[in-house]
Write a protein that holds these residues in place. Structure first.
Motif, short mmCIF file in Angstrom:
data_model
loop_
_atom_site.label_atom_id
_atom_site.label_comp_id
_atom_site.label_asym_id
_atom_site.label_seq_id
_atom_site.Cartn_x
_atom_site.Cartn_y
_atom_site.Cartn_z
N ARG A 80 0.83 -1.20 0.00
CA ARG A 80 0.00 0.00 0.00
C ARG A 80 0.87 1.26 0.00
N LEU A 81 1.90 1.26 0.82
CA LEU A 81 2.79 2.42 0.89
C LEU A 81 3.46 2.67 -0.47
N THR A 95 -2.75 -9.49 -6.92
CA THR A 95 -2.12 -8.99 -5.70
C THR A 95 -2.88 -7.79 -5.15
N CYS A 96 -3.39 -6.95 -6.04
CA CYS A 96 -4.19 -5.81 -5.61
C CYS A 96 -5.44 -6.27 -4.86
N ARG A 97 -6.12 -7.26 -5.42
CA ARG A 97 -7.32 -7.81 -4.76
C ARG A 97 -6.96 -8.42 -3.42
N GLU A 170 -7.11 -2.68 -14.86
CA GLU A 170 -6.11 -3.67 -14.50
C GLU A 170 -4.70 -3.12 -14.69
N GLN A 171 -4.57 -1.87 -14.98
CA GLN A 171 -3.26 -1.31 -15.24
C GLN A 171 -2.99 -0.12 -14.32
N GLN A 172 -2.01 -0.29 -13.46
CA GLN A 172 -1.42 0.79 -12.68
C GLN A 172 -2.35 1.43 -11.66
N ARG A 173 -3.52 0.88 -11.46
CA ARG A 173 -4.46 1.41 -10.46
C ARG A 173 -4.82 0.31 -9.48
#
Length: 295
Positions: A80-81, A95-97, A170-173
């Protein structure tokens, strides 16, 4: 955190719109950094303290579960950081999920273990449970049940529902999963969790205050000389952590659910991110014990 047009150049300015501006990122980076450093220090020192004492009590076993939960969350915080510092997500959508879901799994399972501690101490106070009857294997069995039930609840939500909307970039966010609130099943789930948590906290808080007032009347003025009083104060501390860290998030979530609409209310999203981050402050609880804030 609004839907992104991937054909447009993706830069920090675009990310600021509807997601998290520089001021918001500074708040979140500071908050997560404090939690990461303080939580890690508290978990390490509390673990060492428990190993030295070799405590076999039921409460100690539950506290060990809380330390494990905190450790899982703390491992996810550098991701997150990185996102808030670099203003881009480099670790893939799965990984984001996963990182996003960990913060909610941690909050609700920690809440369950906090409540278990409070209930056990209240049962002992009201003579419904004898301390001598509580063995370590009771706590181990209870812990296993909580972990299994938690997994059966959260894994299907994470694998089948959470973050599967086609509107996500799905890109960079990352961390845009509040968009699920447009789905009826998630609205029902959130209101249910809010109602359960509020009801449990208010009920336990009123009972706990009644017990403490009664103990003050009986034991005054030598309150701290009695283990029973100190035990109830510790329970009150866990309830206080819930009230400070978890209740604001759920109270705001009611407002969020009633006013959020995709494509609007970007400021509402910013406040939601901050209240979500506030739930991680509970990781500092072990630091409070080690530091002597609560004995």
């Amino acid at each position: 955190m609004e839907p992104t047009n991937t054909s447009a150049p993706l830069n920090a300015s675009n990310l600021d719109v509807g997601h998290c501006n520089a001021h918001c990122r500074m708040i979140l980076t500071t908050l997560y950094s404090v939690v990461f450093l303080g939580g890690t220090a508290g978990a390490v020192m509390m673990s060492r303290m428990m190993l030295k004492r070799n405590t076999q009590s039921m409460i100690a076993t539950i506290v060990l579960n809380i330390i494990v939960l905190h450790s899982i969350l703390l491992v996810s915080l550098p991701f997150r950081l990185s996102y808030y510092v670099l203003v881009t997500w480099e670790f893939g959508y799965f990984t984001c999920r996963l990182v996003s879901s960990i913060i909610y799994c941690h909050m609700y399972l920690t809440f369950v273990f906090y409540v278990a501690i409070v209930i056990f101490r209240l049962l002992i106070y009201f003579k419904k449970l004898q301390l001598q009857q509580l063995k370590k294997y009771h706590a181990v069995v209870l812990s296993i049940i909580i972990w299994i039930v938690g997994s059966l609840i959260f894994l299907p939500i994470f694998l089948l529902l959470y973050g599967t909307s086609s509107s996500y970039s799905e890109q960079q966010r990352c961390f845009e999963f509040y968009k699920d609130f447009n789905h009826r099943e998630f609205i029902i789930l959130n209101y249910s969790m809010i109602a359960i948590m509020m009801t449990v906290v208010v009920t336990l808080f009123l009972i706990q205050m009644g017990v403490i007032v009664q103990l003050i009347k009986v034991l005054w003025p030598d309150l701290w000389a009695h283990q029973e009083y100190r035990a109830q104060i510790k329970s009150c501390f866990f309830l206080l952590v819930i009230v400070v860290c978890f209740i604001p998030h759920h109270a705001f979530r009611v407002h969020f659910l009633q006013n959020y609409s995709e494509g609007e209310n970007s400021e509402l999203v910013l406040y939601n991110e901050i209240f979500v981050a506030l739930t991680t402050v509970c990781c500092l609880d072990m630091l409070c014990f080690v530091g002597g804030v609560i004995h």
